[in-house]
Design a protein around this motif. Structure first.
Motif, PDB file in Angstrom:
ATOM      1  N   ALA A 353       0.850  -1.293  -0.031  1.00 49.62           N
ATOM      2  CA  ALA A 353       0.052  -0.058   0.191  1.00 49.62           C
ATOM      3  C   ALA A 353       0.852   1.236   0.286  1.00 49.62           C
ATOM      4  N   MET A 354       2.091   1.123   0.716  1.00 47.58           N
ATOM      5  CA  MET A 354       2.724   2.416   0.707  1.00 47.58           C
ATOM      6  C   MET A 354       3.523   2.631  -0.518  1.00 47.58           C
ATOM      7  N   VAL A 355       4.138   1.427  -1.275  1.00 46.42           N
ATOM      8  CA  VAL A 355       4.553   1.716  -2.651  1.00 46.42           C
ATOM      9  C   VAL A 355       3.585   2.310  -3.634  1.00 46.42           C
ATOM     10  N   LEU A 356       2.433   1.942  -3.544  1.00 54.22           N
ATOM     11  CA  LEU A 356       1.440   2.105  -4.310  1.00 54.22           C
ATOM     12  C   LEU A 356       1.112   3.870  -4.200  1.00 54.22           C
ATOM     13  N   ARG A 357       1.371   4.325  -3.013  1.00 56.59           N
ATOM     14  CA  ARG A 357       0.923   5.715  -2.817  1.00 56.59           C
ATOM     15  C   ARG A 357       2.008   6.704  -2.920  1.00 56.59           C
ATOM     16  N   PRO A 374      -2.327   7.224   8.155  1.00 55.45           N
ATOM     17  CA  PRO A 374      -2.500   6.733   9.426  1.00 55.45           C
ATOM     18  C   PRO A 374      -2.779   5.180   9.331  1.00 55.45           C
ATOM     19  N   LEU A 375      -3.831   4.848   8.578  1.00 56.55           N
ATOM     20  CA  LEU A 375      -4.300   3.366   8.703  1.00 56.55           C
ATOM     21  C   LEU A 375      -3.207   2.322   8.393  1.00 56.55           C
ATOM     22  N   THR A 376      -2.553   2.763   7.087  1.00 55.06           N
ATOM     23  CA  THR A 376      -1.462   1.868   6.506  1.00 55.06           C
ATOM     24  C   THR A 376      -0.306   1.770   7.731  1.00 55.06           C
ATOM     25  N   ALA A 377      -0.057   2.857   8.307  1.00 57.51           N
ATOM     26  CA  ALA A 377       1.004   2.965   9.133  1.00 57.51           C
ATOM     27  C   ALA A 377       0.696   2.211  10.584  1.00 57.51           C
ATOM     28  N   ARG A 447       0.038  12.505  -0.739  1.00 60.76           N
ATOM     29  CA  ARG A 447      -0.876  12.272   0.741  1.00 60.76           C
ATOM     30  C   ARG A 447      -2.111  11.432   0.407  1.00 60.76           C
ATOM     31  N   GLY A 448      -2.714  10.786   1.369  1.00 59.34           N
ATOM     32  CA  GLY A 448      -3.720  10.169   0.964  1.00 59.34           C
ATOM     33  C   GLY A 448      -3.673   8.650   1.473  1.00 59.34           C
ATOM     34  N   GLU A 449      -4.763   8.244   1.984  1.00 53.09           N
ATOM     35  CA  GLU A 449      -4.801   6.853   2.601  1.00 53.09           C
ATOM     36  C   GLU A 449      -4.744   5.629   1.245  1.00 53.09           C
ATOM     37  N   ALA A 450      -4.222   4.510   1.624  1.00 49.66           N
ATOM     38  CA  ALA A 450      -4.310   3.545   0.576  1.00 49.66           C
ATOM     39  C   ALA A 450      -5.919   3.233   0.293  1.00 49.66           C
ATOM     40  N   PRO A 451      -6.003   2.845  -0.787  1.00 51.52           N
ATOM     41  CA  PRO A 451      -7.405   2.444  -1.397  1.00 51.52           C
ATOM     42  C   PRO A 451      -8.147   1.489  -0.336  1.00 51.52           C
TER      43      PRO A 451
END
Length: 491
Positions: A353-357, A374-377, A447-451
């Motif tokens: 998810a981090m790599v995607l964003r 925040p949720l991915t972290a 910036r922005g959370e993962a899908p």
């Protein structure tokens, strides 16, 4: 239909692979692959339920009974592993579509899912078959498709990583094949249950001893036991993120299963015990793996590479459990197989998810990610806590059993080193957490959370890390009985 579940477990993904090739659109290929993997998961759940209630399942292919025909033999050990492999494949696939779109060229995405199904079929086949030569066949199917999956990344380094794994994997498979050939020369059979009965009659021959050595070294190459692990960091680092999550959660677990199956079932618990100090060698290599790989992980600037090295360390814990040679030690290994699949699935899915964003997984890429995603972290933190072995996570359960097993045999230095190894994991996990939460992100950082399609499967893995760390009845009861049976009633 229920009587044919053992063959359905393998046939579903094996026939699904060429069927997937017909689907021209990558989206349809992903949906089809996810459906096949989910069906395989259902089948594995039914198999585990049948074995748990009615005992071992023996399925003769084509109606030819062993040893003349090939049979699939499902007991509590491989039924449990079948559930892990198919379940992790399904969860990772559910969140993999956008990651695959981002990291795999569009013209290769359908082929990507074909290779995924072939890899899944190979892994499930290794677990289900009761024939030693079929182990080699399925090992090659899973390995060749794994090389393909790694090479399909947009990164040029992935080609070198796949080639490096190809060379090492080919050597390992050749060693396994030579060992199987030597066993056949001495016994005239390839059926593993039949081998277990005939090998004791010729156990004191050099040929059988050489067969054991070839099989053990070949399997250890596949499971990346120190110092035969050099292929793993590059393979995990440069493969597409979804592939890394899948392989880290499944492939090395299947290789550990092979080590257990050949050591405890085919050759027998006491084989070579008086010729070489194999248990001591396993304990030493396992502990060296824990400390060397964890130390290297601390110094990595790429988070994927650091977590890849931690896989080598976690494999070390499993090998230490095998080396202890007791029911509790073997149970600790089997528990860590399950728990490591959950924790590494969560960690590498979070990294996907981090790599995607943000487009990368280096320390600089993830600066300030605690505020940006925040949720991915948070998911990465929970996976990291489980990797360390913090109470109320699955990582604590298996390490606790490992410490108990070492203390039960008076090996308190081993128990102390297991605990100390966990402290090294604190260092490289804290390094990532510190950068995510206490370093400011660049002004132009994405910036922005993962899908949501990635967050839901990731959330399931995180919850599993917590749930099975609190309610341990299922994994503890299954692994306890499996370990008791493997050691012939206990030691």
């Amino acid at each position: 239909m229920l009587s044919h579940l053992p063959i359905l477990q393998v046939i579903l993904p094996l026939l699904g692979a060429p069927a997937c090739l017909i689907l021209a659109r990558p989206y349809l290929a992903w949906v089809f692959t996810l459906l096949v993997s989910a069906l395989a998961f259902v089948v594995s759940g039914l198999l585990l339920s049948q074995v748990w209630q009615g005992g071992e399942i023996v399925y003769a292919l084509g109606g030819w009974d062993a040893p003349w025909g090939i049979e699939y033999r499902i007991d509590l050990l491989n039924a449990f592993l079948l559930l892990i492999v198919s379940g992790l494949s399904t969860v990772v696939l559910a969140g993999a579509r956008l990651s695959v779109v981002s990291e795999v060229p569009v013209e290769k995405q359908t082929l990507f899912f074909v290779a995924w199904l072939l890899c899944l079929a190979g892994l499930l086949g290794i677990l289900a078959t009761g024939d030693a030569f079929n182990v080699f066949v399925f090992l090659e199917i899973s390995s060749l498709s794994t090389y393909t999956l790694i090479s399909l990344s947009r990164q040029r380094q992935a080609l070198w990583a796949a080639y490096q794994y190809l060379i090492v994997g080919t050597i390992g498979a050749t060693f396994v094949l030579i060992g199987i050939g030597l066993m056949y020369v001495m016994t005239g059979t390839l059926n593993m249950a039949d081998l277990a009965q005939r090998l004791p009659e010729v156990a004191d021959t050099r040929t059988v001893f050489a067969a054991y050595a070839f099989v053990i070294v070949g399997v250890c190459l596949k499971l990346a036991l120190f110092p035969l692990h050099l292929w793993l960091p590059n393979a995990y680092t440069y493969a597409p993120s979804a592939v890394t999550a899948f392989l880290a959660a499944t492939a090395t677990k299947v290789a550990v299963y092979l080590l257990i199956r050949f050591s405890f079932t085919v050759f027998g618990v006491d084989f070579a015990a008086f010729d070489i100090p194999l248990h001591t060698i396993f304990i030493v290599l396992g502990l060296v793996a824990v400390f060397s790989a964890s130390t290297v992980a601390i110094m990595q600037c790429n988070v994927k590479r650091a977590i890849a090295y931690s896989s080598v360390a976690q494999i070390g814990y499993m090998i230490v459990g095998l080396g202890l040679g007791s029911v509790v030690g073997l149970q600790a290994t089997l528990l860590h197989l399950f728990n490591h699949a959950l924790m590494k699935g969560a960690l590498f899915m979070a990294l996907a998810a981090m790599v995607l964003r943000v487009g990368g997984s280096t320390i600089d890429d993830i600066a300030g990610l605690g505020k940006r995603m925040p949720l991915t972290a948070l998911a990465f933190v929970v996976g990291g806590l489980s990797l360390i072995g913090v109470p109320l996570t699955v990582g604590f359960v298996s390490k606790w059993y490992l410490v108990i097993a070492a203390l039960a045999q008076g090996m308190w230095p081993v128990a102390a080193l297991v605990v100390l190894g966990s402290l090294l994991a604190v260092m490289y996990i804290w390094r990532v957490v510190e950068v995510m939460y206490f370093r400011e992100a660049p002004a132009d950082a994405p910036r922005g959370e993962a899908p949501l399609t990635m967050l839901i499967p990731l959330g399931l893995l995180v919850l599993a890390n917590l749930y099975f760390g609190i309610d341990t009845r299922l994994p503890v009861s299954v692994t306890g009985e499996a370990a008791f049976v493997l050691l012939g009633g206990g030691q």
